[in-house]
Design an enzyme around this catalytic site. Structure first.
Site, PDB file in Angstrom:
ATOM      1  N   CYS A 163       7.770  -7.180   7.194  1.00 40.53           N
ATOM      2  CA  CYS A 163       8.981  -6.614   7.796  1.00 40.53           C
ATOM      3  C   CYS A 163       9.505  -7.615   8.818  1.00 40.53           C
ATOM      4  CB  CYS A 163       8.667  -5.287   8.480  1.00 40.53           C
ATOM      5  SG  CYS A 163      10.121  -4.468   9.190  1.00 40.53           S
TER       6      CYS A 163
ATOM      7  N   CYS B 148       3.684   8.345   0.313  1.00 39.97           N
ATOM      8  CA  CYS B 148       4.366   7.473   1.269  1.00 39.97           C
ATOM      9  C   CYS B 148       4.445   6.082   0.645  1.00 39.97           C
ATOM     10  CB  CYS B 148       3.550   7.445   2.556  1.00 39.97           C
ATOM     11  SG  CYS B 148       4.122   6.242   3.749  1.00 39.97           S
TER      12      CYS B 148
ATOM     13  N   SER C 294      12.637   6.851   6.605  1.00 39.37           N
ATOM     14  CA  SER C 294      12.425   6.605   8.028  1.00 39.37           C
ATOM     15  C   SER C 294      12.971   5.233   8.381  1.00 39.37           C
ATOM     16  CB  SER C 294      10.930   6.659   8.336  1.00 39.37           C
ATOM     17  OG  SER C 294      10.705   6.279   9.674  1.00 39.37           O
TER      18      SER C 294
ATOM     19  N   GLY D  73       7.584  -1.887   5.867  1.00 41.59           N
ATOM     20  CA  GLY D  73       8.961  -2.336   5.740  1.00 41.59           C
ATOM     21  C   GLY D  73       9.975  -1.368   6.308  1.00 41.59           C
ATOM     22  N   GLU D  74      11.155  -1.908   6.567  1.00 38.72           N
ATOM     23  CA  GLU D  74      12.296  -1.119   7.033  1.00 38.72           C
ATOM     24  C   GLU D  74      13.180  -0.870   5.809  1.00 38.72           C
ATOM     25  OE1 GLU D  74      14.069   0.407   9.827  1.00 38.72           O
ATOM     26  OE2 GLU D  74      15.194   0.774   7.996  1.00 38.72           O
TER      27      GLU D  74
ATOM     28  N   CYS E  50       8.759  -4.798  15.553  1.00 38.56           N
ATOM     29  CA  CYS E  50       8.351  -3.787  16.541  1.00 38.56           C
ATOM     30  C   CYS E  50       6.969  -4.166  17.086  1.00 38.56           C
ATOM     31  CB  CYS E  50       8.307  -2.406  15.889  1.00 38.56           C
ATOM     32  SG  CYS E  50       9.879  -1.938  15.139  1.00 38.56           S
TER      33      CYS E  50
ATOM     34  N   ASN F 202      -1.852   5.604  16.806  1.00 50.82           N
ATOM     35  CA  ASN F 202      -3.129   5.391  16.140  1.00 50.82           C
ATOM     36  C   ASN F 202      -3.395   3.886  16.137  1.00 50.82           C
ATOM     37  OD1 ASN F 202      -5.343   5.409  14.474  1.00 50.82           O
ATOM     38  ND2 ASN F 202      -4.230   6.078  12.655  1.00 50.82           N
TER      39      ASN F 202
ATOM     40  N   SER G 228      12.826   6.516  13.747  1.00 48.90           N
ATOM     41  CA  SER G 228      11.663   6.087  14.513  1.00 48.90           C
ATOM     42  C   SER G 228      12.170   5.634  15.880  1.00 48.90           C
ATOM     43  CB  SER G 228      10.987   4.935  13.757  1.00 48.90           C
ATOM     44  OG  SER G 228       9.892   4.464  14.477  1.00 48.90           O
ATOM     45  N   LEU G 229      12.123   6.530  16.855  1.00 47.71           N
ATOM     46  CA  LEU G 229      12.808   6.278  18.129  1.00 47.71           C
ATOM     47  C   LEU G 229      11.856   5.652  19.161  1.00 47.71           C
ATOM     48  CD1 LEU G 229      15.715   6.796  19.220  1.00 47.71           C
ATOM     49  CD2 LEU G 229      14.736   8.728  20.460  1.00 47.71           C
ATOM     50  N   ASN G 230      10.876   6.403  19.558  1.00 53.21           N
ATOM     51  CA  ASN G 230       9.761   5.891  20.386  1.00 53.21           C
ATOM     52  C   ASN G 230      10.115   5.535  21.825  1.00 53.21           C
ATOM     53  OD1 ASN G 230       8.293   6.116  18.007  1.00 53.21           O
ATOM     54  ND2 ASN G 230       8.829   4.049  17.399  1.00 53.21           N
TER      55      ASN G 230
ATOM     56  N   CYS H 209       0.635   8.100   7.802  1.00 52.94           N
ATOM     57  CA  CYS H 209       1.655   7.310   7.135  1.00 52.94           C
ATOM     58  C   CYS H 209       2.235   6.259   8.051  1.00 52.94           C
ATOM     59  CB  CYS H 209       2.777   8.164   6.604  1.00 52.94           C
ATOM     60  SG  CYS H 209       3.768   7.205   5.505  1.00 52.94           S
TER      61      CYS H 209
ATOM     62  N   CYS I  91       3.593  -2.628  15.901  1.00 51.66           N
ATOM     63  CA  CYS I  91       3.401  -2.524  14.458  1.00 51.66           C
ATOM     64  C   CYS I  91       2.808  -3.815  13.917  1.00 51.66           C
ATOM     65  CB  CYS I  91       4.750  -2.255  13.799  1.00 51.66           C
ATOM     66  SG  CYS I  91       4.701  -2.394  12.009  1.00 51.66           S
TER      67      CYS I  91
ATOM     68  N   GLU J 280       0.821  -1.193   0.000  1.00 51.48           N
ATOM     69  CA  GLU J 280       0.000   0.000   0.000  1.00 51.48           C
ATOM     70  C   GLU J 280       0.859   1.248   0.000  1.00 51.48           C
ATOM     71  OE1 GLU J 280      -3.129  -0.131   2.805  1.00 51.48           O
ATOM     72  OE2 GLU J 280      -3.894  -1.984   1.945  1.00 51.48           O
TER      73      GLU J 280
HETATM   74  S1  SF4 Z   1      10.697  -1.417  11.270  1.00 52.46           S
HETATM   75 FE1  SF4 Z   1       8.818  -0.256  10.760  1.00 52.46          FE
HETATM   76  S2  SF4 Z   1       7.602  -1.636   9.465  1.00 52.46           S
HETATM   77 FE2  SF4 Z   1       9.182  -2.874  10.475  1.00 52.46          FE
HETATM   78  S3  SF4 Z   1       8.203  -3.725  12.303  1.00 52.46           S
HETATM   79 FE3  SF4 Z   1       9.236  -1.818  12.924  1.00 52.46          FE
HETATM   80  S4  SF4 Z   1       7.688  -0.170  12.700  1.00 52.46           S
HETATM   81 FE4  SF4 Z   1       6.950  -1.986  11.566  1.00 52.46          FE
END
Ligand code: SF4
Length: 370
Positions: free
Chosen positions: A122, A115, A201, A169-170, A126, A301, A225-227, A344, A129, A102
């Site tokens: 992936c 995007c 990202s 995906g990464e 995470c 979200n 993408s730290l979080n 996104c 995700c 997508e």
């Molecule tokens: S790297 Fe991105 S797409 Fe892969 S599991 Fe983590 S958040 Fe999801």
């Protein structure tokens, strides 16, 4: 004995090639040069046409158009679904092997950001995700990545100005194909999207960041993408942190040769009751100390199978406010397209079972590149 590949029988994957690479193919196969190569490239990439027989440069060369047409390959699937919410549009591409990916179009003022996905599934796992729940299915080829942008412009009719690698995906797990896609998208004789208008990202693959720098792709906008900014919590929600802990990630950012006046984007998704406390924001301040960053604070979200809950708006405001008090350039990202899960990274992909998975790279809304 080494197997020889007969280049006259293999296809030419146009979306995967720069103009010079396409020209080389035409020279090798048909003894034609830059005139024909550039005409064909413009025709496909700029005008969105795939019928070689309508190009003047080819019409004058006997059956050349038919012979060229016969070897061009478009193994990129087709759009099989679109979902709109307001101005945000998510489109599903069903690839030639049946896998679905997508892409999300976010119209801005007079132009669009798209995007794109870089993998089917992936492997990073995470925990927030739902793409991770799909596991890793396969890499997207460079042409499958570029085709998402081409379709946005020429099939969906949106004037793409920005590309963000924040879909499924990464991207640094598929770096060879992502880098080739970037080279193709940059080509001024084709899609002509400058590197500074692309954002990649990553969950924090330090080795991939080094490779990007070595390849000279330092003008691309990098979003981390730290979080979470302590190793214990981050390793729990993002297993990539076990392999590349925060000190390594911080060192990679410190040594990345950013162009002058550029910053990293730190993406920090807040999950209710998990990573949004005062202690967590202090961890973040310690991580970004002396780094050129701007922080995007994002409310989680929840997807269909979400393990975490969305934070209250006041949680985001408090977190962002504390960062600002400490002089950090901070924005709260309110996601467009929430209800279609297209903020996104909120990309849903069916697995062919009727079941939906939320493709989420970091659960992020698109960064609007002004
Ligand atoms: S790297 Fe991105 S797409 Fe892969 S599991 Fe983590 S958040 Fe999801």
């Amino acid at each position: 004995m080494e197997e020889q590949q007969d280049c006259t029988t293999t296809t030419v994957p146009v979306f995967q090639l720069t103009c010079d690479e396409l020209t080389r193919e035409l020279r090798t196969r048909f003894n034609k040069g830059a005139y024909h190569g550039q005409a064909l490239y413009r025709h496909v990439m700029q005008h969105g046409q795939r019928d070689v027989t309508t190009i003047d440069a080819f019409k004058r060369s006997g059956d050349l158009a038919d012979r060229v047409q016969a070897v061009l390959g478009w193994a990129t699937g087709k759009i099989t679904d679109t979902v709109n919410e307001g101005e945000t549009i998510k489109f599903v591409t069903t690839l030639d092997d049946g896998a679905r990916i997508e892409s999300v179009i976010i119209p801005m003022r007079g132009y669009s950001t798209v995007c794109v996905s870089s993998q089917v599934g992936c492997r990073q796992g995470c925990v927030f995700c739902e793409t991770a729940g799909m596991g890793f299915v396969r890499q997207l080829t460079a042409e499958e990545i570029v085709a998402q942008v081409w379709r946005t412009r020429h099939v969906m009719g949106h004037p793409v100005r920005n590309v963000v690698f924040m879909g499924m995906g990464e991207p640094l797990d598929n770096l060879d194909n992502v880098m080739q896609a970037i080279r193709v998208m940059q080509d001024q004789r084709g899609l002509d999207i400058p590197l500074r208008r692309m954002t990649l990202s990553t969950s924090g693959r330090v080795d991939g960041l080094k490779r990007l720098a070595e390849a000279g792709l330092t003008s691309i906008r990098l979003a981390i993408s730290l979080n979470a900014a302590n190793n214990e919590l981050r390793s729990r929600i993002m297993p990539v942190n076990k392999r590349f802990p925060l000190d390594q990630l911080r060192q990679a950012l410190r040594t990345f040769p950013l162009p002058p006046n550029r910053e990293f984007f730190i993406e920090y998704v807040i999950f209710k009751g998990v990573n949004g406390s005062r202690d967590h924001v202090r961890d973040l301040l310690a991580f970004i100390r002396d780094l050129p960053v701007r922080v995007n604070v994002i409310g989680y979200n929840p997807g269909r199978n979400a393990r975490f809950k969305a934070p209250e708006d006041r949680d985001l405001l408090a977190f962002a406010g504390y960062l600002r008090e400490h002089g950090v350039h901070t924005r709260i990202r309110w996601s467009k397209g929430r209800s279609i899960m297209a903020g996104c990274g909120q990309l849903a992909a069916e697995r062919g079972t009727g079941e939906h998975a939320t493709g989420t790279h970091g659960n992020q809304p698109v960064i609007a590149i002004d």
